[in-house]
Design a protein around this motif. Structure first.
Motif, PDB file in Angstrom:
ATOM      1  N   PHE A   1       6.585  27.724  28.902  1.00 15.54           N
ATOM      2  CA  PHE A   1       5.445  27.262  29.708  1.00 15.54           C
ATOM      3  C   PHE A   1       5.871  26.806  31.097  1.00 15.54           C
ATOM      4  O   PHE A   1       5.289  27.183  32.112  1.00 15.54           O
ATOM      5  N   ILE A   2       6.940  26.027  31.172  1.00 10.88           N
ATOM      6  CA  ILE A   2       7.308  25.378  32.435  1.00 10.88           C
ATOM      7  C   ILE A   2       7.878  26.361  33.449  1.00 10.88           C
ATOM      8  O   ILE A   2       7.887  26.086  34.654  1.00 10.88           O
ATOM      9  N   LYS A   3       8.331  27.524  33.001  1.00  9.80           N
ATOM     10  CA  LYS A   3       8.881  28.519  33.918  1.00  9.80           C
ATOM     11  C   LYS A   3       7.854  28.995  34.933  1.00  9.80           C
ATOM     12  O   LYS A   3       8.209  29.489  36.005  1.00  9.80           O
ATOM     13  N   GLY A   4       6.573  28.873  34.610  1.00  7.51           N
ATOM     14  CA  GLY A   4       5.535  29.396  35.491  1.00  7.51           C
ATOM     15  C   GLY A   4       4.959  28.407  36.479  1.00  7.51           C
ATOM     16  O   GLY A   4       4.035  28.752  37.226  1.00  7.51           O
ATOM     17  N   LEU A   5       5.480  27.178  36.512  1.00  2.00           N
ATOM     18  CA  LEU A   5       4.905  26.179  37.416  1.00  2.00           C
ATOM     19  C   LEU A   5       5.055  26.570  38.880  1.00  2.00           C
ATOM     20  O   LEU A   5       4.180  26.296  39.699  1.00  2.00           O
TER      21      LEU A   5
END
Length: 416
Positions: free
Chosen positions: A209-213
């Protein structure tokens, strides 16, 4: 012959469109410069300067993006990153005005990739009474003496367990190890999930999830944003299940016990007045996921960089070890456990933390949107524009700190 003619007509039409677009862009830039909008460039169509902005974050000098444009256009300049035109401030005075007027002139506003992933009810995008309410609830919980006692014990146990495992291996990958420790502790504080399958699922999906911030705001199948949104769906499903189970358990008992985690805090915020309703379960679940970010990203990175800085500064490492070993000696003599206040009372340790925060810049800046035309120090910011108040540029500015690239904890000493 007809095909050749048609080809040249098409080339001419495309050339005319390109010339008109370029002329219009030039006229717009001239108008903006006349009206006082900071100088700068919007870069390539659609992507702007996004690739340069992201790439600089993976170098040894993340501030290079800001420094280059600052040298060309001044302390405040315009750009186009992550899908939108933006004014970037590296000026401490301008940043101060932006931060002090949060909610009145400037409101939270973030790139599309962040808003897509975090959702409309994100902590980052809250404003007004709801923001004060949630920040007050969570801030009060994290500052409570009861939690500090518990979290100190949780951290000690997690670190001791990790260090036992390190004895069996040749190499220790510090960032991965600190990520395991901080994520485990934070998830327990947020939702009382301990080691096991649920924790592993949360860690795996949250990492995706956090890779797309920070990415290009393109939501097509196979893109980084699309993959992260799918991971968010899987996370929400699990977290909402935990929140619903906790709510049912609370409703089934007459006497309310102590608040054990952030879910308890948000569920127990009873409305004392009719206009203050219980927070929706979807809202709670989404914000619990958002509060997991420090345990997966910023805190592990900060701790890893602290180890790196100390390894390159033997004198600082020696003084830090001596200060902490003295505390350990005192605690052993008294037969006491460590307390949160013990760590806060170590002056040189706090200096190391401050210097690491200055150099690491885990939060590069804050994003805001201006609600009305405003002029700050001669810079005109039109209504509707997005503004990035850069912290990294202030922290790494030679006018504010000498030898900015040198790790120097002693600069934080009183009178230093």
């Amino acid at each position: 012959m007809k095909l050749v003619l048609a080809f040249w007509v098409l080339v001419g039409f495309i050339g005319w469109c390109w010339w008109k677009k370029k002329k219009k862009k030039k006229e717009k830039e001239q108008l903006e410069n006349q009206s006082g909008i900071p100088k700068g460039t919007l870069g390539w169509p659609l992507i702007g300067e996004t690739l340069n902005f992201i790439a600089s974050g993976y170098t040894s000098r993340p501030v290079s993006f800001m420094e280059k444009r600052k040298s060309l256009y001044g302390n405040v300049f315009k750009s186009h990153i992550l899908g939108m035109p933006i004014i970037i401030s590296t000026d401490p005075d301008v940043n101060k005005v932006i931060l002090q007027n949060n909610g009145s002139i400037f409101v939270p506003f973030y790139p599309k990739s962040i808003t897509e992933l975090l959702g409309k009810s994100s902590i980052l995008q809250m404003n007004g009474n709801l923001q004060k309410r949630v920040h007050g609830l969570i801030g009060g919980f994290f500052r409570s003496p009861q939690l500090k006692v518990r979290i100190t014990r949780e951290i000690e146990n997690a670190v001791n367990k990790a260090m036992e495992a390190w004895r069996d291996g040749d190499l220790v990958y510090m960032q991965e190890e600190t990520r395991n420790i901080t994520f485990q502790v934070l998830v327990r504080v947020l939702m009382s999930v301990g080691p096991g399958e649920d924790l592993q699922f949360l860690k795996r999906e949250f990492g995706e999830f956090i890779k797309g911030l920070v990415c290009l705001p393109i939501k097509l199948p196979g893109t980084r944003l699309y993959k992260s949104l799918k991971a968010k769906e899987r996370l929400l499903k699990m977290v909402k299940r935990i929140v619903e189970e906790r709510k049912m358990r609370m409703e089934s008992i007459d006497e309310r016990g102590p608040l054990m985690d952030a879910i308890d805090v948000l569920l127990c915020d009873a409305g004392e007045t009719e206009d203050k309703q219980h927070l929706p379960l979807d809202f709670i679940s989404g914000n619990i996921i958002e509060m997991m970010i420090p345990g997966e990203d910023s805190v592990p990175m900060l701790m890893t960089l602290a180890v790196n800085y100390l390894s390159e500064s033997p004198l600082a490492l020696k003084q830090l070890v001596e200060e902490n070993m003295e505390l350990k000696r005192q605690k052993t003599q008294l037969g006491e456990d460590y307390a949160w206040t013990d760590y806060m009372s170590l002056p040189f340790t706090q200096n190391v933390i401050n210097e690491t925060l200055r150099m690491a810049n885990i939060i590069n800046g804050v994003w805001r949107k201006v609600l009305r035309d405003i002029e700050i120090k001669g810079y005109f910011i039109p209504k509707g524009w997005c503004v990035l108040a850069s912290f990294i540029s202030v922290h790494m500015n030679e006018e504010n700190y000498e030898n900015t690239n040198q790790f120097d904890p002693w600069r934080w000493q009183m009178g230093g």
